[in-house]
Design a protein around this motif. Structure first.
Motif, PDB file in Angstrom:
ATOM      1  N   ASN A 137       0.770  -1.151   0.067  1.00  0.00           N
ATOM      2  CA  ASN A 137       0.036   0.184   0.041  1.00  0.00           C
ATOM      3  C   ASN A 137       0.743   1.435   0.182  1.00  0.00           C
ATOM      4  N   GLY A 138       2.188   1.278   0.182  1.00  0.00           N
ATOM      5  CA  GLY A 138       2.974   2.560  -0.067  1.00  0.00           C
ATOM      6  C   GLY A 138       3.062   2.849   1.569  1.00  0.00           C
ATOM      7  N   LEU A 139       3.622   3.845   1.970  1.00  0.00           N
ATOM      8  CA  LEU A 139       4.160   4.582   3.237  1.00  0.00           C
ATOM      9  C   LEU A 139       2.885   5.387   3.340  1.00  0.00           C
ATOM     10  N   PRO A 140       2.301   5.167   4.392  1.00  0.00           N
ATOM     11  CA  PRO A 140       0.899   6.136   4.858  1.00  0.00           C
ATOM     12  C   PRO A 140       1.479   7.449   5.469  1.00  0.00           C
ATOM     13  N   GLY A 141       0.775   8.399   4.828  1.00  0.00           N
ATOM     14  CA  GLY A 141       0.884   9.853   5.548  1.00  0.00           C
ATOM     15  C   GLY A 141       2.304  10.186   5.684  1.00  0.00           C
ATOM     16  N   ALA A 142       2.625  10.657   6.982  1.00  0.00           N
ATOM     17  CA  ALA A 142       4.142  11.079   7.121  1.00  0.00           C
ATOM     18  C   ALA A 142       5.221   9.796   7.721  1.00  0.00           C
ATOM     19  N   HIS A 143       4.741   8.620   7.853  1.00  0.00           N
ATOM     20  CA  HIS A 143       5.390   7.551   8.179  1.00  0.00           C
ATOM     21  C   HIS A 143       6.840   7.382   7.427  1.00  0.00           C
ATOM     22  N   HIS A 144       7.891   7.398   7.942  1.00  0.00           N
ATOM     23  CA  HIS A 144       9.262   6.855   7.331  1.00  0.00           C
ATOM     24  C   HIS A 144       9.906   6.251   8.448  1.00  0.00           C
ATOM     25  N   PHE A 145      11.081   5.419   7.796  1.00  0.00           N
ATOM     26  CA  PHE A 145      11.838   4.706   8.818  1.00  0.00           C
ATOM     27  C   PHE A 145      13.327   4.841   8.594  1.00  0.00           C
ATOM     28  N   PHE A 146      13.926   4.932   9.804  1.00  0.00           N
ATOM     29  CA  PHE A 146      15.497   4.728   9.846  1.00  0.00           C
ATOM     30  C   PHE A 146      15.804   3.297  10.143  1.00  0.00           C
ATOM     31  N   ILE A 147      16.478   2.675   9.532  1.00  0.00           N
ATOM     32  CA  ILE A 147      16.749   1.201   9.626  1.00  0.00           C
ATOM     33  C   ILE A 147      18.053   0.983   9.771  1.00  0.00           C
ATOM     34  N   THR A 148      19.006   0.738  10.910  1.00  0.00           N
ATOM     35  CA  THR A 148      20.052   0.576  11.079  1.00  0.00           C
ATOM     36  C   THR A 148      20.390  -0.942  11.279  1.00  0.00           C
ATOM     37  N   PHE A 149      21.410  -1.238  10.188  1.00  0.00           N
ATOM     38  CA  PHE A 149      21.666  -2.766  10.225  1.00  0.00           C
ATOM     39  C   PHE A 149      23.020  -3.066  10.345  1.00  0.00           C
ATOM     40  N   ASP A 150      23.494  -4.193  10.663  1.00  0.00           N
ATOM     41  CA  ASP A 150      24.864  -4.827  10.800  1.00  0.00           C
ATOM     42  C   ASP A 150      25.232  -5.106   9.101  1.00  0.00           C
ATOM     43  N   THR A 151      26.190  -4.487   8.847  1.00  0.00           N
ATOM     44  CA  THR A 151      26.535  -4.604   7.311  1.00  0.00           C
ATOM     45  C   THR A 151      27.154  -5.964   7.305  1.00  0.00           C
ATOM     46  N   ASN A 152      28.010  -6.532   8.397  1.00  0.00           N
ATOM     47  CA  ASN A 152      28.651  -7.947   8.287  1.00  0.00           C
ATOM     48  C   ASN A 152      28.018  -9.032   8.586  1.00  0.00           C
ATOM     49  N   HIS A 153      26.681  -8.774   8.634  1.00  0.00           N
ATOM     50  CA  HIS A 153      25.964 -10.066   8.791  1.00  0.00           C
ATOM     51  C   HIS A 153      26.014 -10.942   7.307  1.00  0.00           C
ATOM     52  N   PRO A 154      26.065 -12.263   7.519  1.00  0.00           N
ATOM     53  CA  PRO A 154      26.497 -12.914   6.341  1.00  0.00           C
ATOM     54  C   PRO A 154      25.395 -12.890   5.424  1.00  0.00           C
ATOM     55  N   GLU A 155      24.115 -12.496   5.494  1.00  0.00           N
ATOM     56  CA  GLU A 155      23.150 -12.530   4.584  1.00  0.00           C
ATOM     57  C   GLU A 155      22.916 -11.351   4.000  1.00  0.00           C
ATOM     58  N   ALA A 156      23.562 -10.362   4.640  1.00  0.00           N
ATOM     59  CA  ALA A 156      23.162  -8.819   4.086  1.00  0.00           C
ATOM     60  C   ALA A 156      24.162  -8.715   2.715  1.00  0.00           C
ATOM     61  N   ALA A 157      23.195  -7.838   1.804  1.00  0.00           N
ATOM     62  CA  ALA A 157      23.885  -7.819   0.515  1.00  0.00           C
ATOM     63  C   ALA A 157      23.816  -6.271   0.369  1.00  0.00           C
ATOM     64  N   LEU A 158      24.715  -5.673  -0.075  1.00  0.00           N
ATOM     65  CA  LEU A 158      24.907  -4.252  -0.674  1.00  0.00           C
ATOM     66  C   LEU A 158      26.257  -4.041  -1.197  1.00  0.00           C
ATOM     67  N   ALA A 159      26.311  -3.108  -2.018  1.00  0.00           N
ATOM     68  CA  ALA A 159      27.233  -2.778  -3.000  1.00  0.00           C
ATOM     69  C   ALA A 159      28.236  -2.578  -2.162  1.00  0.00           C
ATOM     70  N   ASP A 160      29.644  -3.190  -2.951  1.00  0.00           N
ATOM     71  CA  ASP A 160      31.016  -3.212  -2.248  1.00  0.00           C
ATOM     72  C   ASP A 160      31.452  -1.556  -1.744  1.00  0.00           C
ATOM     73  N   TRP A 161      31.006  -0.469  -2.619  1.00  0.00           N
ATOM     74  CA  TRP A 161      31.455   0.900  -2.148  1.00  0.00           C
ATOM     75  C   TRP A 161      30.713   0.991  -0.960  1.00  0.00           C
ATOM     76  N   LEU A 162      29.521   0.641  -0.905  1.00  0.00           N
ATOM     77  CA  LEU A 162      28.600   0.940   0.443  1.00  0.00           C
ATOM     78  C   LEU A 162      29.402   0.174   1.460  1.00  0.00           C
ATOM     79  N   LYS A 163      29.624  -1.107   1.394  1.00  0.00           N
ATOM     80  CA  LYS A 163      30.273  -1.892   2.207  1.00  0.00           C
ATOM     81  C   LYS A 163      31.681  -1.325   3.135  1.00  0.00           C
ATOM     82  N   GLN A 164      32.352  -0.773   1.839  1.00  0.00           N
ATOM     83  CA  GLN A 164      33.482  -0.092   2.407  1.00  0.00           C
ATOM     84  C   GLN A 164      33.330   1.168   3.279  1.00  0.00           C
ATOM     85  N   ARG A 165      32.195   1.741   2.727  1.00  0.00           N
ATOM     86  CA  ARG A 165      31.990   3.121   3.328  1.00  0.00           C
ATOM     87  C   ARG A 165      31.426   2.960   4.889  1.00  0.00           C
TER      88      ARG A 165
END
Length: 148
Positions: free
Chosen positions: A29-57
């Motif tokens: 349904n999309g984000l309702p109203g003013a809702h938005h999220f800050f999500i902090t996650f462990d980039t070292n988690h074995p199942e996390a997937a992100l671009a190499d340059w983001l992982k380096q940063r």
């Protein structure tokens, strides 16, 4: 050894299930109203997937903001995939639920923090509601990547 009920682990599972439900609703349904999220996650988690340059940063943790622009939100049982824009560079991420350290919706002052477990240490069972991120918190502002 006596069997015990691991309330801390059960609470973490329940709260991660809550995050999954919220994201499934947003996927449909999309984000309702003013809702938005800050999500902090462990980039070292074995199942996390992100671009190499983001992982380096962000070699240990990263905070992403899900608000104005996101695409390809795919919510599954183990985590969620999403495309976020970093400047003019859309990047695909996969965030496992058990890699999430904090989940905050500042629009309603709701937040969850998952305490890290170290090997051999019992979970202390703390899942905390928190207010808006504090100014001294390590929050990655994506404004610097946005085209003005």
């Amino acid at each position: 050894m006596a069997r015990t009920i691991d309330y801390g682990n059960l609470m973490h599972q329940a709260m991660r299930g809550l995050i999954q439900q919220v994201l499934e609703d947003v996927q449909m349904n999309g984000l309702p109203g003013a809702h938005h999220f800050f999500i902090t996650f462990d980039t070292n988690h074995p199942e996390a997937a992100l671009a190499d340059w983001l992982k380096q940063r962000y070699p240990s943790e990263m905070t992403v903001v899900m608000q104005h622009w996101y695409d390809n939100l795919e919510v599954g049982d183990e985590g969620f995939g999403i495309t976020l824009n970093f400047g003019d560079a859309p990047e695909n991420l996969f965030v496992p639920y058990d890699a999430i350290q904090t989940f905050v919706d500042p629009s309603v002052e709701f937040g969850l923090r998952f305490e890290k477990q170290t090997s051999g240490q019992e979970d202390d069972g703390e899942t905390e509601e928190e207010d808006l991120p504090k100014p001294d918190a390590d929050v990655v502002s994506l404004d610097s990547f946005r085209k003005h």
